[in-house]
Design a protein around this motif. Structure first.
Motif, PDB file in Angstrom:
ATOM      1  N   ALA A 243      54.685  53.743  61.687  1.00 14.29           N
ATOM      2  CA  ALA A 243      53.231  53.770  61.537  1.00 14.29           C
ATOM      3  C   ALA A 243      52.830  54.481  60.252  1.00 14.29           C
ATOM      4  O   ALA A 243      53.415  55.497  59.871  1.00 14.29           O
ATOM      5  N   THR A 244      51.837  53.942  59.570  1.00 20.11           N
ATOM      6  CA  THR A 244      51.233  54.582  58.402  1.00 20.11           C
ATOM      7  C   THR A 244      49.715  54.497  58.535  1.00 20.11           C
ATOM      8  O   THR A 244      49.185  53.544  59.113  1.00 20.11           O
ATOM      9  N   ASP A 245      49.015  55.486  57.993  1.00 17.31           N
ATOM     10  CA  ASP A 245      47.557  55.504  58.038  1.00 17.31           C
ATOM     11  C   ASP A 245      47.084  56.443  56.937  1.00 17.31           C
ATOM     12  O   ASP A 245      47.426  57.628  56.954  1.00 17.31           O
ATOM     13  N   TYR A 246      46.341  55.948  55.977  1.00 14.81           N
ATOM     14  CA  TYR A 246      45.900  56.800  54.885  1.00 14.81           C
ATOM     15  C   TYR A 246      44.585  56.294  54.307  1.00 14.81           C
ATOM     16  O   TYR A 246      44.196  55.142  54.516  1.00 14.81           O
ATOM     17  N   ALA A 247      43.898  57.169  53.593  1.00 13.57           N
ATOM     18  CA  ALA A 247      42.634  56.855  52.935  1.00 13.57           C
ATOM     19  C   ALA A 247      42.705  57.318  51.489  1.00 13.57           C
ATOM     20  O   ALA A 247      43.352  58.329  51.177  1.00 13.57           O
ATOM     21  N   GLN A 248      42.049  56.584  50.602  1.00 15.21           N
ATOM     22  CA  GLN A 248      41.980  56.932  49.191  1.00 15.21           C
ATOM     23  C   GLN A 248      40.622  56.550  48.630  1.00 15.21           C
ATOM     24  O   GLN A 248      40.013  55.560  49.058  1.00 15.21           O
ATOM     25  N   ASN A 249      40.152  57.320  47.646  1.00 13.69           N
ATOM     26  CA  ASN A 249      38.964  56.985  46.867  1.00 13.69           C
ATOM     27  C   ASN A 249      39.397  56.790  45.419  1.00 13.69           C
ATOM     28  O   ASN A 249      40.083  57.648  44.852  1.00 13.69           O
ATOM     29  N   VAL A 250      39.011  55.668  44.820  1.00 10.48           N
ATOM     30  CA  VAL A 250      39.406  55.377  43.441  1.00 10.48           C
ATOM     31  C   VAL A 250      38.192  54.881  42.664  1.00 10.48           C
ATOM     32  O   VAL A 250      37.284  54.244  43.225  1.00 10.48           O
ATOM     33  N   THR A 251      38.179  55.177  41.374  1.00  9.79           N
ATOM     34  CA  THR A 251      37.107  54.734  40.487  1.00  9.79           C
ATOM     35  C   THR A 251      37.730  54.065  39.277  1.00  9.79           C
ATOM     36  O   THR A 251      38.658  54.609  38.661  1.00  9.79           O
ATOM     37  N   THR A 252      37.244  52.894  38.932  1.00  9.04           N
ATOM     38  CA  THR A 252      37.798  52.142  37.807  1.00  9.04           C
ATOM     39  C   THR A 252      36.675  51.787  36.835  1.00  9.04           C
ATOM     40  O   THR A 252      35.719  51.107  37.202  1.00  9.04           O
ATOM     41  N   PRO A 253      36.777  52.237  35.578  1.00  9.64           N
ATOM     42  CA  PRO A 253      35.777  51.906  34.556  1.00  9.64           C
ATOM     43  C   PRO A 253      36.200  50.706  33.712  1.00  9.64           C
ATOM     44  O   PRO A 253      37.370  50.311  33.706  1.00  9.64           O
ATOM     45  N   TRP A 254      35.244  50.156  33.006  1.00  7.09           N
ATOM     46  CA  TRP A 254      35.502  49.050  32.072  1.00  7.09           C
ATOM     47  C   TRP A 254      34.484  49.137  30.943  1.00  7.09           C
ATOM     48  O   TRP A 254      33.275  49.247  31.187  1.00  7.09           O
ATOM     49  N   LEU A 255      34.957  49.108  29.694  1.00  2.30           N
ATOM     50  CA  LEU A 255      34.101  49.235  28.524  1.00  2.30           C
ATOM     51  C   LEU A 255      34.450  48.134  27.536  1.00  2.30           C
ATOM     52  O   LEU A 255      35.618  47.768  27.385  1.00  2.30           O
ATOM     53  N   ALA A 256      33.433  47.616  26.843  1.00  8.58           N
ATOM     54  CA  ALA A 256      33.686  46.576  25.848  1.00  8.58           C
ATOM     55  C   ALA A 256      32.548  46.548  24.838  1.00  8.58           C
ATOM     56  O   ALA A 256      31.435  47.022  25.099  1.00  8.58           O
ATOM     57  N   ALA A 257      32.839  45.974  23.693  1.00  7.04           N
ATOM     58  CA  ALA A 257      31.827  45.758  22.658  1.00  7.04           C
ATOM     59  C   ALA A 257      32.090  44.410  22.007  1.00  7.04           C
ATOM     60  O   ALA A 257      33.247  43.992  21.843  1.00  7.04           O
ATOM     61  N   THR A 258      31.010  43.704  21.661  1.00 12.05           N
ATOM     62  CA  THR A 258      31.125  42.411  20.990  1.00 12.05           C
ATOM     63  C   THR A 258      30.306  42.433  19.709  1.00 12.05           C
ATOM     64  O   THR A 258      29.257  43.089  19.623  1.00 12.05           O
ATOM     65  N   TRP A 259      30.798  41.701  18.716  1.00  9.97           N
ATOM     66  CA  TRP A 259      30.082  41.558  17.445  1.00  9.97           C
ATOM     67  C   TRP A 259      29.986  40.066  17.136  1.00  9.97           C
ATOM     68  O   TRP A 259      31.003  39.386  17.007  1.00  9.97           O
ATOM     69  N   GLN A 260      28.760  39.563  17.059  1.00  8.97           N
ATOM     70  CA  GLN A 260      28.510  38.146  16.831  1.00  8.97           C
ATOM     71  C   GLN A 260      28.322  37.923  15.331  1.00  8.97           C
ATOM     72  O   GLN A 260      27.286  38.274  14.760  1.00  8.97           O
ATOM     73  N   PHE A 261      29.351  37.378  14.662  1.00  6.64           N
ATOM     74  CA  PHE A 261      29.252  37.131  13.228  1.00  6.64           C
ATOM     75  C   PHE A 261      28.188  36.079  12.916  1.00  6.64           C
ATOM     76  O   PHE A 261      27.439  36.199  11.953  1.00  6.64           O
ATOM     77  N   ASN A 262      28.165  35.033  13.736  1.00  5.75           N
ATOM     78  CA  ASN A 262      27.197  33.943  13.613  1.00  5.75           C
ATOM     79  C   ASN A 262      27.139  33.259  14.967  1.00  5.75           C
ATOM     80  O   ASN A 262      27.823  33.675  15.908  1.00  5.75           O
ATOM     81  N   PRO A 263      26.354  32.220  15.146  1.00  3.86           N
ATOM     82  CA  PRO A 263      26.245  31.613  16.476  1.00  3.86           C
ATOM     83  C   PRO A 263      27.549  31.099  17.064  1.00  3.86           C
ATOM     84  O   PRO A 263      27.632  30.900  18.284  1.00  3.86           O
ATOM     85  N   THR A 264      28.588  30.894  16.256  1.00  9.66           N
ATOM     86  CA  THR A 264      29.824  30.310  16.786  1.00  9.66           C
ATOM     87  C   THR A 264      31.023  31.249  16.745  1.00  9.66           C
ATOM     88  O   THR A 264      32.041  30.955  17.372  1.00  9.66           O
ATOM     89  N   HIS A 265      30.949  32.364  16.007  1.00  2.74           N
ATOM     90  CA  HIS A 265      32.105  33.242  15.848  1.00  2.74           C
ATOM     91  C   HIS A 265      31.794  34.641  16.374  1.00  2.74           C
ATOM     92  O   HIS A 265      30.733  35.206  16.077  1.00  2.74           O
TER      93      HIS A 265
END
Length: 731
Positions: free
Chosen positions: A470-492
């Protein structure tokens, strides 16, 4: 077409009759109750074709895929049909970042994405929320399959790194749809599939999409005759201009004998013959998968910028898992037990039967989406909560310690089965509550930043049917995510992203472990990714560099001179022992120019084990079954001399991979070429198309994968030349 985020979830009770009645009965009454005409939802019209928005599972609504900081592949229903795909693994040929990871004939699928085997319990979604992939997942009723690559901590509370699959169901059509598909293959497969859609009532407030399918199954391997069936129904009801109720329900069944993997002949490769099936005993029974999935989704527009959504759903699976399988052999010449076949082809044959396995996933989600401005800065935000419960139930099974006999790869003699069904089954119960929030910030026309955070509360328990371990356990976890985009022009566009994923592991409840039943520290993986994208409609390309690190757990022997063993309680401890690092480059591109259309992708992966203190000889070694590079290419040409005739070609190449952990044996690289002819015409005044395709055109034998599990090498041959004839027409 504007798009409302659709995230479906499991439903905790049988919704079939009640849900359908509600969808139909509520529509005409509620249509007159609109109180906010300015808050309107988009018209419910779904068409086949490549999705132009980010995958639903990404969590960023109304964002073009070409401008999101994600590496993703969207496979529309047209491509699913044209490739003749019957199972998810048939679609791996369309993306170089995906390869096989233990895909036995007649069984369910495993996928390796960016070199990591993704988890069948935690890395799959249907309409955006969790399902179990420990079953045969049908594709015929899907509008598209989405593959999100990279760590998935912003999309899932716990999951393996590499990627996340999301299945999106076909929606009701605005116009009447009557489509029939007939297929037959040279192996004896025969399929009939009807796809029906339209809208009901004078005001067309209620829409429907019904898929019905039956298929006779067979393969090149002996003894694999079977059948499958599917009934899938999707409904929607526009209750007012600002509220929408949707539901999707499906029942499927597949019955077919499974084909176990081959193994080494001592230290040599056996013949790569896909016709060999060791599971051909007189008492062999088919593996049977039964699946019911149902979900309801209500979307309410508050005003032109804000909306909220609530969902319920369920997935209920029943499986009869049966297999006569080979494992190991005592070699009298070497006077040792081998975890492969003997050099002459001998092996120990085992009888495995686990009937009436029952898995159920239930979940509910509420989320709000909206737009706001802080001065000149614009925000697109989303926040919500999802709660889910997963249970796995079964009964004592036949998985006996003693083999039924010693077989041989080249003669396959029959044996009597063992009737003992006393091996305990492990019962699992898992609960999670996840809180999430995302914010897409547009600073100006060029720069956007992307912020995401998910906090997950887990509770997991397991016990065997004999009340041990038998096993029984609890955990609390937090996961972040970060990003940045640069639009050179409408297609790139260029982007950079960083995120974390997390896996939860507990030391097994075996007596050998000093920390039996105790949770390990959360196994947090991390990834950074840099990418370039370009899409002008007729031409598109992408380049991505990624780096993923993932902790690895292992058994630490307290006495280095002795092995861990249940006969020696407290002989080892489960610990985190270094990590795996996968670095790679993904390239992809496609173009349509006149009569020519092509798409190609290539992935190079440098994967290695690092910082192992328990076994330093593994450091620097490439993980097993991870090819060093993969190439996929598809080409289509419309012949001007024969209007309606299209020539198609596909190429898949996978490089060398390690067969055993020390890298002393390598599986050779392989290349497969497929070809097709498609003729678009009309039958009785309706659009129709004929397709003749040949897979493995050159009929070359090869091993497509070599997973390594429990000290044993598995080898799965690729299928020989296969011919498929298909007719698709409206009526």
């Amino acid at each position: 077409m504007a798009k409302t985020t659709r995230l479906s979830q499991p439903f905790p009770f049988k919704p079939r009759s009640a849900a359908l009645a509600c969808l139909i009965a509520c529509a005409p009454v509620a249509q007159a109750q609109s109180t906010a005409p300015a808050a309107s939802l988009p018209e419910v019209v779904i068409q086949s074709g490549a999705a132009t928005v980010a995958p639903d599972v990404g969590g960023f609504a109304d964002q073009p895929l070409s401008s999101t900081p994600l590496s993703a592949t969207v496979i529309p229903s047209d491509d699913i049909v044209q490739t003749g795909a019957r199972r998810l693994s048939d679609l791996y040929r369309l993306d170089a970042s995906v390869s096989d990871a233990y895909n036995a004939g007649g069984y369910y699928d495993y996928a390796s994405v960016r070199g990591f085997v993704i988890d069948n319990t935690y890395n799959y979604r249907r309409e955006g929320l969790p399902i179990s992939a420990e079953t045969a997942l049908p594709l015929d009723h899907l509008e598209r399959v989405e593959l999100l690559k990279g760590t998935s901590g912003i999309q899932a509370g716990t999951s393996a790194p590499g990627g996340l699959f999301n299945l999106v169901v076909k929606r009701p059509t605005q116009n009447t749809l009557r489509n029939l598909r007939l297929e037959a293959t040279s192996t004896g497969n025969a399929l009939v599939h009807a796809d029906l859609g339209g809208r009901l009532g004078d005001d067309k407030a209620v829409g429907y999409r019904l898929n019905l399918l039956g298929e006779r199954l067979n393969s090149h391997a002996r003894g694999t005759e079977g059948q499958r069936a599917l009934m899938a129904l999707a409904l929607d009801a526009r209750l007012s201009t600002d509220s929408l109720l949707e539901g999707e329900f499906e029942i499927s069944r597949r019955s077919q004998a499974s084909v176990p993997g081959l193994s080494l002949l001592g230290s040599a490769l056996p013949p790569a013959d896909a016709r060999i099936n060791i599971n051909t005993q007189p008492w062999t029974q088919p593996v049977v998968f039964q699946n019911f999935s149902g979900s309801l989704r209500y979307t309410q527009a508050v005003n032109s910028d804000w909306s909220w959504q609530a969902q319920l759903g369920t997935q209920r699976l029943k499986t009869n898992d049966r297999l006569a399988y080979p494992y190991g052999c005592f070699d009298p010449v070497a006077n040792e037990y081998l975890y492969s076949y003997c050099p002459n082809g001998d092996f120990d044959l085992y009888d495995y039967r686990s009937d009436n396995e029952r898995r159920q996933t239930t979940a509910a989600q509420w989320r709000i989406n909206g737009k706001l401005s802080t001065g000149a800065v614009q925000h697109q935000v989303s926040a919500g909560v999802v709660t889910s419960r997963f249970t796995d139930r079964g009964q004592p099974q036949a998985d006996n310690n003693a083999p039924v006999g010693t077989g041989n790869l080249f003669t396959l003699p029959p044996f009597a089965p063992l009737t003992d069904t006393t091996d305990p089954y492990t019962l699992r119960t898992e609960r999670s509550t996840e809180f999430f929030a995302t914010d897409v910030i547009r600073w100006n026309k060029q720069l956007q930043t992307w912020l995401g955070l998910r906090h997950t509360r887990l509770n997991r328990a397991s016990v065997r049917t004999d009340a041990t371990r038998a096993t029984d356990y609890a955990q609390n976890v937090t996961t972040p995510w970060l990003a940045a985009t640069w639009q050179f022009n409408p297609t790139h566009m260029a982007y950079a992203s960083w995120g974390q994923g997390v896996e939860s592991e507990v030391a097994p409840g075996r007596a050998r472990y000093t920390n039996q039943g105790q949770a390990l520290p959360a196994l947090k993986s991390s990834q950074w990714e840099l990418g370039l994208k370009s899409d002008n409609g007729a031409q598109r390309w992408n380049a991505t560099v990624f780096n993923i690190t993932r902790p690895v757990s292992a058994d630490l022997r307290l006495d280095p001179t002795l092995s861990c063993s249940d006969s020696r309680p407290g002989s080892c401890t489960r610990v985190i022992d270094g990590h795996a690092r996968h670095q790679g480059l993904e390239l992809g591109g496609g173009r349509t120019s006149g009569a020519w259309t092509y798409h190609a992708s290539a992935t190079w992966i440098h994967a290695e084990r690092q910082h192992s203190a328990i076994d330093p000889t593994l450091n620097g070694q490439r993980p097993t079954n991870v090819p060093n590079w993969v190439l996929r290419a598809n080409l289509n040409h419309a012949l001007a001399t024969v209007p309606g005739l299209h020539l198609g070609a596909h190429l898949s190449h996978e490089g060398r991979r390690a067969v055993v952990p020390d890298g002393s044996l390598q599986l050779p690289a392989w290349t497969r070429v497929d070809a097709s002819l498609r003729y678009v015409t009309r039958l009785n005044g309706h659009p129709a198309s004929w397709t003749l395709s040949v897979d493995n055109l050159l009929d070359r034998p090869y091993f497509k994968e070599s997973p390594y599990q429990y000290g044993h090498v598995y080898l799965f041959p690729g299928a020989p030349r296969t011919v498929r004839l298909a007719l698709q027409t409206n009526f």
